[in-house]
Write an enzyme that holds these catalytic residues in place. Structure first.
Site, PDB file in Angstrom:
ATOM      1  N   LYS A  84       0.632  -0.949   0.344  1.00  0.00           N
ATOM      2  CA  LYS A  84      -0.141   0.216   0.003  1.00  0.00           C
ATOM      3  C   LYS A  84       1.239   1.039  -0.072  1.00  0.00           C
ATOM      4  CE  LYS A  84       1.308   0.991   4.665  1.00  0.00           C
ATOM      5  NZ  LYS A  84       1.191   2.267   5.184  1.00  0.00           N
TER       6      LYS A  84
ATOM      7  N   ASP B 122      -5.634  -0.647   5.077  1.00  0.00           N
ATOM      8  CA  ASP B 122      -4.518   0.494   5.112  1.00  0.00           C
ATOM      9  C   ASP B 122      -4.562   1.387   3.699  1.00  0.00           C
ATOM     10  OD1 ASP B 122      -2.703   1.289   5.962  1.00  0.00           O
ATOM     11  OD2 ASP B 122      -1.743  -0.579   6.480  1.00  0.00           O
TER      12      ASP B 122
ATOM     13  N   THR C  13      -3.522   5.716   3.557  1.00  0.00           N
ATOM     14  CA  THR C  13      -2.241   6.113   2.799  1.00  0.00           C
ATOM     15  C   THR C  13      -2.903   6.901   1.140  1.00  0.00           C
ATOM     16  OG1 THR C  13      -1.734   4.111   2.512  1.00  0.00           O
ATOM     17  CG2 THR C  13      -0.902   4.625   4.548  1.00  0.00           C
TER      18      THR C  13
ATOM     19  N   ARG D 135       3.215   9.863   4.478  1.00  0.00           N
ATOM     20  CA  ARG D 135       4.845  10.045   4.000  1.00  0.00           C
ATOM     21  C   ARG D 135       4.899   9.958   2.631  1.00  0.00           C
ATOM     22  NH1 ARG D 135       8.260   6.905   9.123  1.00  0.00           N
ATOM     23  NH2 ARG D 135       6.525   7.703   9.648  1.00  0.00           N
TER      24      ARG D 135
ATOM     25  N   GLU E 165       9.076   3.431   3.576  1.00  0.00           N
ATOM     26  CA  GLU E 165       9.008   2.639   3.398  1.00  0.00           C
ATOM     27  C   GLU E 165       9.065   2.425   1.951  1.00  0.00           C
ATOM     28  OE1 GLU E 165      11.060   0.640   4.778  1.00  0.00           O
ATOM     29  OE2 GLU E 165      11.295   0.085   6.685  1.00  0.00           O
TER      30      GLU E 165
END
Length: 330
Positions: free
Chosen positions: A189, A242, A246, A253, A279
């Site tokens: 994701k 999720d 996001t 971020r 990430e």
């Protein structure tokens, strides 16, 4: 379950937020980070000024520079380090007995494409492993905003053991037995959030974002099933939940990275401005390699990775997606 010593490794925003949840549940929480300056600041100011400046650490959170001061009877270890630091951080726990590892980091190991629970199995002797994932922003968790997450383990009994540590009136924990699916959803994701940020940063509308989320979920599901996950997992908190969070909120971020790249900033400039681990940058490459290995088409992931590898511009990445051959939806 009260007064159980717990060690949280990683004192960034997410590690601090989880430490707060555990402390509010009457556990003694030891909070470690490789950044000694950060640990000192936590000790003396009793607040994570960089990541969660509005919440004071309760007295039962103990920032520590080394693990020597962590009680030897500690059994639960929450891994909230970035994925690239997971293997080295796990090695620090070798002297503790009867370990229970709760993975709170999202991604794949760089270079190997291994899921985090596999890394744990390689580094440590036999231990219980759980995966905590779902639609969460650290500041909202720290501020007691009602939140729902999933903890997955090899069986529901083990997942419940982990859930008992975290569950409270504000932090609702569901259990699951699909560790692979929970991790794939939580990792990939981040790549889709970069794509959504790029699209919004280029001025495309809600139609585009909805298409990216929907097709992104399809890519996540295809990869997850190839790795042995249950298709149904991706309709839940660690998948769709999720992903939606996001891709649509600027607290992410990864989404912010996409927005900044669309504005013309370089990856280094955007990363410096965000100031935290992103990430999705590493994950995009690892997922692209996994897709090749398993012969899966993941066009959104591929274009995000091309952009991050500086093979195309943000607008070219979108054009490449639009130029794909017409095909059936499934």
């Amino acid at each position: 379950m009260t007064n159980k010593p717990i060690l949280v490794l990683g004192a960034g925003s997410w590690g601090t937020a989880l430490a707060l949840v555990l402390a509010r549940n009457n556990h003694d929480v030891y909070l470690w980070d490789i950044n000694q300056e950060l640990v000192q600041q936590l000790k003396h100011a009793r607040v994570n000024q960089r990541y969660i400046p509005d919440v004071t650490l309760p007295d039962n959170i103990y920032p520590v520079e080394t693990l020597d001061s962590v009680p030897g009877e500690t059994k639960l270890f929450v891994m909230a380090t970035p994925c690239f630091a997971l293997r080295d951080s796990l090695a620090l726990l070798s002297d503790f007995k009867s370990k229970r590892i709760c993975l709170a980091c999202k991604g794949f190991e760089s270079g190997t494409q291994k899921l985090n629970h596999v890394v744990v199995q390689e580094v440590l002797d036999d231990c219980d492993i759980g995966v905590l994932t779902g639609p969460t922003f650290a500041k909202e968790v720290a501020g007691n905003s009602p939140t729902a997450v999933t903890i997955a383990a090899k069986d529901l009994e083990t997942a419940q053991q982990f859930a008992d540590y975290f569950h409270d009136d504000y932090f609702r924990v569901y259990t699951h037995n699909d560790m692979v699916g929970a991790q794939v959803g939580g990792a990939v994701k981040n790549v889709m959030a970069i794509a959504a940020g790029i699209a919004d940063g280029l001025g495309f509308g809600s139609n585009t974002r909805a298409a990216l989320i929907t097709r992104g979920l399809y890519e996540i599901t295809q990869l997850g099933m190839a790795l042995g996950a249950n298709q149904e997992t991706f309709r839940g908190l660690s998948g769709l939940g999720d992903l939606v969070l996001t891709c649509t909120d600027d607290q992410s971020r990864n989404r912010r990275l996409g927005l900044l790249l669309a504005q013309g900033l370089s990856i280094d400039e955007a990363s410096e401005k965000i100031g935290q681990a992103i990430e999705g940058i590493k994950t995009a490459f690892e997922v692209t390699e996994l897709a090749k290995t398993h012969k899966i088409e993941m066009p959104i992931t591929e274009q995000v990775n091309n952009l991050l590898q500086q093979k195309c511009t943000p607008r070219e990445a979108v054009q490449n997606l639009l130029a794909r051959e017409q095909k059936s939806e499934v």
